[in-house]
Each structure stands twice: as C-alpha cells, then as structure tokens.
Enzyme design. Structure first.
Site, PDB file in Angstrom:
ATOM      1  N   ASP A 106      -0.598   1.539   2.468  1.00  0.00           N
ATOM      2  CA  ASP A 106       0.797   1.900   3.521  1.00  0.00           C
ATOM      3  C   ASP A 106       2.149   0.386   2.903  1.00  0.00           C
ATOM      4  O   ASP A 106       3.040   0.712   2.632  1.00  0.00           O
ATOM      5  CB  ASP A 106       0.465   1.248   4.453  1.00  0.00           C
ATOM      6  CG  ASP A 106      -0.428   3.604   5.108  1.00  0.00           C
ATOM      7  OD1 ASP A 106      -0.408   4.200   4.195  1.00  0.00           O
ATOM      8  OD2 ASP A 106      -1.694   3.074   5.967  1.00  0.00           O
ATOM      9  N   ALA A 147      -0.156   1.571  13.929  1.00  0.00           N
ATOM     10  CA  ALA A 147      -0.675   0.432  13.166  1.00  0.00           C
ATOM     11  C   ALA A 147      -1.101  -0.810  13.969  1.00  0.00           C
ATOM     12  O   ALA A 147      -1.734  -0.451  14.767  1.00  0.00           O
ATOM     13  CB  ALA A 147       1.112  -0.206  12.349  1.00  0.00           C
ATOM     14  N   TYR A 148      -0.017  -2.258  14.273  1.00  0.00           N
ATOM     15  CA  TYR A 148      -0.636  -3.308  14.577  1.00  0.00           C
ATOM     16  C   TYR A 148      -0.615  -2.630  16.190  1.00  0.00           C
ATOM     17  O   TYR A 148      -0.855  -3.425  17.067  1.00  0.00           O
ATOM     18  CB  TYR A 148       0.394  -4.681  14.858  1.00  0.00           C
ATOM     19  CG  TYR A 148       0.397  -5.509  15.426  1.00  0.00           C
ATOM     20  CD1 TYR A 148      -1.325  -5.640  16.164  1.00  0.00           C
ATOM     21  CD2 TYR A 148       1.155  -6.834  15.675  1.00  0.00           C
ATOM     22  CE1 TYR A 148      -1.049  -6.613  16.573  1.00  0.00           C
ATOM     23  CE2 TYR A 148       0.555  -8.111  15.792  1.00  0.00           C
ATOM     24  CZ  TYR A 148      -0.630  -8.033  16.265  1.00  0.00           C
ATOM     25  OH  TYR A 148      -1.038  -8.827  16.977  1.00  0.00           O
TER      26      TYR A 148
END
Length: 465
Positions: free
Chosen positions: A206, A347-348
C-alpha cells in the site's frame, strides 16, 4: 444548477392551474433569465477559489450546482457563510494528459453512479510510471519483466525513480543493461513529471500507492497496483498474469474507483530567523510549494489516507481545537486526532477504533487517538466541510502533524491546519468493480468478521421443536 432547476420546475407545475396565460409566459421568461445568470459564471470555491467558470469552460464529470445555502446573508449578521456544497467538490474526472472516466449515458441528474465508472482514454497511453518498493530483492524480477514487456511489446516510455536503478542487483545485471538505458528517470522533489505520465503501475504494498499520490499534487493518472507487499489492501492485482491485465487497462477495459484525497493547507507564523522544521525538507529541498505571506509561511499537501496530529515526544496530553466551517466543535485532549478519507478509514483510523467507510462514500472521518474522555467517539462529517485544527490557548506543549506518514513537522501556537476534500481524487483501477474489490480486501487482508461458525441443531432436536 440541475437540482435548482428541478425544484423550480416542480414549483411552476404546482402553481400553473392558478395562473393566467400571460402570467405563465412571464414566469417562463423569469425562469430563463435566472438560469442563464446562474450558468454564465460559476466559481468553484472548494478547489479553485480564484477561478471563474463560464460557458466557454467545458466541465467534465457531473454537472456542478450552487449550494442553496450560499445565498448572501443579511448585512446585519456575522455568522459563517457556506460557500461550498456539503457533498464536497465535484471530482475532476480527467487523469493526467490522456485518461478520463467514461461517461455513463444512464445517469440521473448528471450524477455518475460510482459502480458504473469505467476507464477510457482520449488517446492511447504512451508513458507509464513504474513505482517499485525500494530495498526489496524479491521485486527485482517482476520489475524487470514488467518494464521489458512495456517497452518491447507495447512500445511505451517507462519512467522510474533514479534511486530504483541504483540498486546493486540492477547495476550488476548486464542482461538488463540495454533496457535500463531506455528509462526516463526523475528525482522526488526535484523533477516535476505530473504532465508527462499517462499511467502509473505500482509494484509493492500500500505504501507504493501512497507514494504515487504524493508525487501528483494535482490531477493523478490512473493507478494500477500489483500486490507484492505485506498487506496489500489497496493493491488488488496479482502479478502472475500481468500481461493480460496490463493489456486490458491500456485498451481502456477496466473499472475504476475514485479515491478522494484531502487538500491540506498549513499556515505557520514566521518566528525570527525561520529555519525549515524537521520533516518539511526531504532530499535537501522543500517538499511543497512555499508561499510567504505577511508574517506567514504557507504549505499545501494532497493526502490520500490521513492527516495525523499528535503530541509527539511530549509527555503531556495534546490539546487541540477542532473547528468545522468556522465553528468550534470540540477540543481534543489525548494523544492526538486523525482526519482521514474513506480510503484512510481502514488504516490508522481503524486501529484507533473508527468505522470503515467505502471509498465511494463522500465523507471525512475524525477519529481521536486515546482521548482522555469516555464519550469521545469517532465521527463522520460531510465531504464538503472545511476543518481547521489549532493548538488550544491552554495547551502545555506543541503538536506534531504528518501527512500519509510523511512530511512530519511541528505545530506551535498561532499555526493552523485547514483540511477539506480535494477535487483531485486518485483513480485506482479495479480487478472487478469497486464494491467487490473492497469487500475482497476486507476479507483477505483484515479478516473482517472471521469467526468459527455456530453449529446447527441436530435433526432430531429440530423435529422436537
């Protein structure tokens, strides 16, 4: 304008039985004048605040409409005036010099159905940027095979980053020498290739897609990402049969998902002898265009995943104020806050407890990082709002900000970070379609909703019930 026209047409139809013939004709003339005035000039304040759009400027994609709430407020009020639609700016649907979204004739009110978005080319693509994960020996052979196929079979111009060719394994490979001499090379932050690339192919994880996004601060060419990394949530293609897949893309036979990006504007106070903070400068030059206003330093970024504001090395809680369209909505006290796109929601933000949003949903997600509160939940706001984040006056320490994990820099009192949805999305090419690819990634990469299945009742018990 289309929505406004439909509304006016309905109002006219409802009132027509009570109007005389002369009044009906007069109403039609008034409607025509109003629509002509609206169409004569259009200002896209979300992404081109200083640009007027007239009838001489063709607009691609869906028809842009004025926000009904953008009407001038009375002179006596000082409240915030909305200048953009809550749905966010209309995405630019031309990608690089030659690619665009194939228009679907069966659209409703000129709003393209995301599931039907297909890639097409105005002209055959001739130049391709190949992004390879650095310092990964397992990618050398796929990289060589792909580049030779593009050059020899498709007669394309291949761009690569200069440091890719400095890999010792490539330097020592004599058989790859003739192909290597045909490459066009560039250096990040030194060379601008944004108007020279027709197609981007990523080999890796990614991170290669995020890196491709950072290279293009305006329109992004179509991106075809091969899964050769560790996670691969954003890289749906397998490399085994890359020849047929690349050929289909070059012919324009592919679905595409428009991954929205964030347009971020960082404004800093000039304090004495201004040194470039750690993280803004990479490879010895400024990472972004720098405009110096009166007492201000201004930088802009295009972000695909998220903007992260955190407390950095300080042991104190971060204390930042979050404004939405000019109104203070909350103060974040904790380790920080994440402002993410739907793409960045997996993600995060997902690690911080946020929901996962499909990339076709026009939205911005605000997620606190370890908030010192029992009631601070992640929220989703419309894509068209403008967020502004500043240090609270009572903050004990500074904060740090990063953009897709890069360009990390310190934020002090008086500095501000403005965030809204960019009109330049990243067109990611799909294996099948945006919906199928997304759920496939959820299942294969994140093991979404994986559990041992519940056993059914034996047949004897079912009959007794």
């Amino acid at each position: 304008m289309e929505i406004l026209h439909v509304f006016r047409h309905q109002r006219f139809s409802d009132q027509s039985p009570r109007l005389s013939t002369m009044e009906v004709e007069q109403e039609k003339v008034n409607m025509s004048k109003e629509l002509s005035a609206d169409a004569a000039s259009y200002r896209c304040s979300a992404c081109h605040g200083d640009e007027d759009w007239g009838l001489s400027h063709p607009m691609r994609g869906r028809a842009k409409s004025r926000s009904l709430s953008a009407a001038p407020a009375p002179a006596s009020t000082k409240e915030f005036r909305r200048t953009r639609s809550l749905h966010g700016p209309c995405p630019v649907t031309t990608f690089g010099p030659k690619a665009c979204v194939l228009q679907n004739p069966q659209t409703i009110m000129h709003i393209q159905d995301p599931a039907s978005q297909r890639l097409t080319w105005n002209k055959s693509p001739k130049s391709v940027l190949v992004i390879k994960k650095i310092r990964d020996a397992s990618l050398l052979q796929p990289f060589k095979e792909l580049c030779m196929y593009l050059m020899e079979e498709n007669n394309m111009i291949v761009y690569v980053e200069k440091k890719v060719l400095e890999d010792p394994a490539i330097v020592s490979d004599d058989s790859f020498g003739p192909v290597k001499r045909k490459f066009c090379t560039f250096r990040e932050d030194y060379d601008d290739i944004s108007n020279q690339i027709d197609l981007i192919i990523c080999l890796g994880g990614d991170g290669t897609l995020l890196y491709a996004s950072s290279l293009f601060q305006g329109s992004v060419p179509p991106v075809m990402a091969f899964h050769l990394g560790s996670l691969g949530f954003l890289t749906p293609f397998n490399f085994e049969n890359f020849q047929s897949q690349v050929t289909q893309v070059i012919q324009g036979n592919a679905a595409v998902v428009l991954r929205s990006r964030l347009k971020v504007r960082v404004v800093k106070e000039l304090r004495g002898k201004m040194a470039i903070p750690n993280g803004i400068s990479e490879n010895g030059v400024l990472a972004t265009d720098l405009d110096t206003e009166v007492g201000k330093q201004v930088m802009q970024y295009q972000v695909l995943n998220e903007v992260v504001i955190d407390r950095g090395p300080s042991s104190y809680l971060s204390n930042v104020d979050v404004y939405l369209d000019g109104h203070l909505i909350t103060t974040v006290q904790g380790d920080g806050v994440i402002v993410s796109t739907p793409t960045g929601s997996t993600a995060y933000a997902a690690a911080a407890g946020a929901s996962m949003i499909h990339p076709n949903v026009p939205a911005i997600m605000i997620t606190p990082i370890c908030p010192h509160s029992l009631s601070f939940r992640p929220i989703v706001v419309p894509a068209g709002v403008e967020l502004k984040i500043m240090l609270s006056p009572e903050a004990r320490n500074t904060a740090w900000v990063s953009f897709d994990g890069r360009k990390r820099q310190e934020i002090r009192h008086g500095d501000s970070i403005s965030i809204t949805t960019s009109c330049y999305p990243l067109p990611s090419i799909c294996v099948r379609d945006p919906v199928s690819d997304w759920f496939e990634s959820l299942a294969q990469c994140l093991h979404w909703n994986v559990r041992k299945k519940q056993a059914h009742f034996p047949e004897e018990e079912e009959e007794e019930v």
